[in-house]
Design a protein around this motif. Structure first.
Motif, PDB file in Angstrom:
ATOM      1  N   GLN A  22       3.541   5.035   4.759  1.00  0.00           N
ATOM      2  CA  GLN A  22       4.324   4.674   3.406  1.00  0.00           C
ATOM      3  C   GLN A  22       5.172   3.851   3.596  1.00  0.00           C
ATOM      4  OE1 GLN A  22       2.896   7.455   0.178  1.00  0.00           O
ATOM      5  NE2 GLN A  22       2.794   8.609   1.790  1.00  0.00           N
ATOM      6  N   ASN A  59       4.919   2.181  -2.978  1.00  0.00           N
ATOM      7  CA  ASN A  59       3.857   3.301  -2.285  1.00  0.00           C
ATOM      8  C   ASN A  59       3.829   4.656  -2.823  1.00  0.00           C
ATOM      9  OD1 ASN A  59       2.652   1.180  -0.571  1.00  0.00           O
ATOM     10  ND2 ASN A  59       3.777   1.721   1.125  1.00  0.00           N
ATOM     11  N   ASN A  96       1.175   6.700  -5.380  1.00  0.00           N
ATOM     12  CA  ASN A  96       0.724   7.784  -4.972  1.00  0.00           C
ATOM     13  C   ASN A  96       0.557   9.071  -6.017  1.00  0.00           C
ATOM     14  OD1 ASN A  96      -0.371  10.394  -3.581  1.00  0.00           O
ATOM     15  ND2 ASN A  96       0.379   9.339  -1.650  1.00  0.00           N
TER      16      ASN A  96
END
Length: 447
Positions: A362, A394, A398
């Motif tokens: 990430q 990122n 998530n």
């Protein structure tokens, strides 16, 4: 004469309690000056006992039978009578004889006078004190001047600061002219930093060369402290301290121990980093393996960045005229390390634990702020591509992390896009950690 946030804290303390006041923090952050200024403004008598510069001060404690005996000795050493209710007895540099803290309870109970103490390296020395007077002493930590203190002391008005604070709270742009001026002053802050002697020198002379001499003198004092207080490991501690600028200038800014010695192991020299942290000379920022609450449980103690405790001291350690380049906004120099250090320093002073996130999949997020049960990622951008932040995107994408918002600090004026606030880097001055104060009530069901 510098105005500090701590001034009102000290005044409130002595107006509301009879407890002793203990000021801790790194050397040269203004602890002694703050006490002297308070007593002068309050019109109190100050009896100042410096345990470093007046070695004979230690003798007054040796063999003192009781608190009355000790106060008699203090009066004799000060060569003046003590005035009930109007005398502040100030023990300075108490790290030189930390057992003075064991007398605080008796002195406070005696009740006739007020007491203040200060010292450097107390994060180390207090571990060895036999009896810290819990309930009889309030401790406050001092830091270098933050950006708000800096601009107040060089002439920015309260009205301007209030208008910028309102823009931050309402998430709207700052007046364009004000924003430009504050960014110029921020570049100046990166050079001068927040050490009181450096700030006062700049306020008096506007001479950056004299500021640099003050900063170099402070660094010299730090080296002396390393040699005096840790004679066994001082070579490693000194080398670690000297490596901070170059390690921050590296691509990922993480402190690489092998740059000190390719055969060195962190487990064997972890105490050297702890020493610098407890002495307030450096600010470790620990990596977390997942941005989940509580972050403390996800810390990787052997992976960290190591920031300087003052951005001005950091800038003074770089060579090649970086001060002038910063003032001119030279885009060819790597501002990233200096910007991050300034932000880390301010977050630390405002009560935030310093942590960052990095993963191979990430990417890296510069800081993770934990407020109650919320994680707020924070990125610091010194260039023009401040809206490019793949790692931050990122993390926000998530769903397992449950992160709802983020902050990006840069040179640009404030704007909001989706759940990201893009704010000028100087707005870090408004980002204070708020301790949870709401009551937690739990009533169990009784059988």
């Amino acid at each position: 004469m510098l105005n500090r946030h701590i001034d009102s804290v000290i005044a409130h303390h002595f107006a509301t309690t009879n407890k002793a006041l203990l000021l801790t923090g790194a050397r040269q952050t203004g602890k002694t000056y703050a006490i002297r200024r308070f007593t002068q403004q309050a019109g109190w008598q100050l009896v100042e006992l410096n345990l470093l510069l007046q070695p004979e001060t230690k003798r007054i404690f040796a063999g003192a039978a009781n608190v009355q005996d000790l106060l008699l000795r203090i009066s004799a050493l000060a060569n003046q009578p003590l005035q009930t209710g109007k005398t502040l007895i100030f023990f300075d540099e108490v790290q030189e004889y930390a057992d003075v803290l064991t007398w605080v309870k008796a002195l406070v109970d005696e009740g006739r006078f007020k007491y203040a103490l200060s010292g450097s390296l107390l994060g180390l020395e207090l571990k060895n004190v036999r009896s810290v007077p819990v309930g009889y002493m309030s401790e406050f930590r001092m830091y270098p001047l933050d950006y708000e203190e800096f601009i107040r002391n060089i002439g920015v008005s309260d009205e301007v600061i209030a208008s910028v604070r309102q823009a931050w709270e309402q998430r709207r742009p700052v007046d364009a002219y004000v924003h430009e001026k504050l960014m110029r002053l921020y570049n100046l802050y990166l050079i001068v930093g927040g050490m009181p002697a450096a700030v006062q020198t700049y306020a008096d002379t506007n001479d950056l060369q004299r500021v640099l001499l003050e900063q170099q003198a402070i660094l010299g004092l730090y080296k002396t402290d390393i040699a005096r207080y840790d004679p066994v490991d001082k070579l490693y501690i000194n080398d670690i301290f000297d490596l901070i600028p170059s390690e921050l200038n590296a691509k990922n800014k993480r402190f690489i121990l092998k740059n000190l010695n390719e055969h060195i192991k962190f487990s064997r020299h972890e105490n050297s980093f702890v020493w610098l942290r407890d002495a307030d000379m450096a600010l470790p920022t620990y990596n977390v393996d997942e941005p989940r609450v509580p972050l403390k449980l996800n810390e990787l103690r052997n992976l960290f960045k190591l920031f300087q405790n003052d951005v001005g001291l950091l800038a003074s350690q770089y060579v090649g005229g970086i001060q002038l380049k910063l003032l001119q906004g030279d885009v060819n120099i790597n501002n990233g390390a200096i910007y991050e250090n300034a932000v880390a320093q301010e977050l630390h002073a405002h009560g935030w634990a310093l942590r960052y996130f990095n993963s191979k999949k990430q990417g890296e997020v510069d800081f993770l702020l934990e407020q109650d049960d919320e994680i707020i990622p924070l990125e610091v951008k010194s260039g023009k591509d401040y809206q490019r932040h793949s790692a931050l995107s990122n993390v926000l994408a998530n769903k397992e992390y449950h992160i709802n918002r983020a902050i990006v600090l840069s040179n640009n004026n404030l704007s909001v896009k989706g759940n990201i606030v893009y704010a000028p880097v100087y707005m870090t001055m408004f980002m204070h950690h708020q301790a949870q104060i709401a009551p937690i009530i739990y009533k169990p069901e009784l059988p």
